[in-house]
Motif scaffolding. Structure first.
Motif, PDB file in Angstrom:
ATOM      1  N   HIS A   1      -5.736  -7.784  -1.241  1.00 45.34           N
ATOM      2  CA  HIS A   1      -4.831  -7.910  -2.387  1.00 45.34           C
ATOM      3  C   HIS A   1      -5.512  -8.592  -3.566  1.00 45.34           C
ATOM      4  CE1 HIS A   1      -1.057  -6.365  -0.691  1.00 45.34           C
ATOM      5  NE2 HIS A   1      -1.522  -6.810   0.466  1.00 45.34           N
TER       6      HIS A   1
ATOM      7  N   HIS B   1      -1.388   0.113   3.094  1.00 45.40           N
ATOM      8  CA  HIS B   1      -2.660  -0.142   2.415  1.00 45.40           C
ATOM      9  C   HIS B   1      -3.404   1.158   2.136  1.00 45.40           C
ATOM     10  CE1 HIS B   1      -3.521  -4.702   3.148  1.00 45.40           C
ATOM     11  NE2 HIS B   1      -2.279  -4.488   2.779  1.00 45.40           N
TER      12      HIS B   1
ATOM     13  N   GLY C   1       3.430  -7.368  -7.868  1.00 45.13           N
ATOM     14  CA  GLY C   1       2.337  -6.672  -7.198  1.00 45.13           C
ATOM     15  C   GLY C   1       2.253  -5.215  -7.596  1.00 45.13           C
TER      16      GLY C   1
ATOM     17  N   MET D   1       2.418   0.031  -3.820  1.00 43.98           N
ATOM     18  CA  MET D   1       2.303  -1.412  -3.623  1.00 43.98           C
ATOM     19  C   MET D   1       3.675  -2.074  -3.555  1.00 43.98           C
ATOM     20  SD  MET D   1       0.429  -4.033  -3.068  1.00 43.98           S
ATOM     21  CE  MET D   1      -1.280  -3.696  -3.563  1.00 43.98           C
TER      22      MET D   1
END
Length: 228
Positions: free
Chosen positions: A139, A181, A93, A200
């Protein structure tokens, strides 16, 4: 617990798998318990075919085992399972977020910001199902912006092992996730690849400890790390 109203579509087996996966992680299906194909199909109001496909898929994920003449049995979940998935998610990610920072457009940043606003509203309203969907959309939008389909596919595969539906119920996680976020969004808006990667990766790694605590509290994982 009433059966969900599943739409008739090609992803029906995925819906069934998601339903069973949620039951495993919220403790409704304990380790060692058998999941009866016919019984589950009747409960959900679907044919046995998508249920069978779902259970085979969950066996491939390591959540179920198939025993001759006895059917599918729930396997234990361990602390290591949770941390391993979290670590891999953080690595992949983070790289996707870095690539997204290099490619993202103003329109995509605005889209992400709108998704995040809706997600925070869902958290405030305690709308867990909507929160799970919007978190997934957040995402996914980053992964699309990364323009790295193979890496995004790997991320999708590993995410199947993570109990996404549980996170909105983990104490303190909605607020923590919102903070993460927002940090990711700020990095993407600045087109800062290193900052996006770090933000992230920290976000995805941070979920393991509170998730384990939650699963221990609900009897899914015992104090020694295995399902009780």
């Amino acid at each position: 617990m009433g059966a969900p109203d599943f739409p008739v579509r090609s992803q029906l087996s995925e819906d069934v798998a998601r339903f069973v996966r949620k039951r495993i992680f919220n403790g409704d299906y304990a380790a060692g318990q058998y999941v009866r194909l016919d019984q589950l199909a009747a409960e959900l109001g679907v044919s046995v075919t998508p249920v069978r496909e779902a259970l085979f898929g969950l066996r491939a994920e390591g959540l179920l085992d198939q025993q001759p003449h006895r059917g599918f049995v729930v396997l234990p979940v361990t602390r290591r399972d949770i941390t391993d998935v979290s670590d891999v998610q953080a690595h992949i990610g983070g790289e996707l977020a870095a690539r997204a920072a290099a490619n993202i457009t103003d329109d995509q940043v605005r889209e992400l910001d709108e998704i995040q606003h809706q997600l925070e509203a869902a958290y405030t309203a305690d709308d867990e199902e909507r929160a799970v969907r919007l978190n997934h959309e957040f995402h996914r939008a980053i992964n699309v912006a990364a323009d790295s389909p193979k890496l995004a596919q790997l991320m999708y595969q590993i995410t199947r092992y993570a109990p996404e539906s549980v996170f909105p119920t983990v104490s303190g996680w909605p607020a923590e996730s919102t903070k993460h976020h927002r940090a990711v969004l700020a990095a993407l808006a600045k087109r800062d690849e290193d900052l996006a990667r770090t933000a992230m990766a920290e976000h995805l790694a941070a979920g393991a400890a509170p998730l384990i605590d939650h699963l221990v509290e609900h009897g899914v994982v015992d104090q020694d790390g295995r399902v009780s």
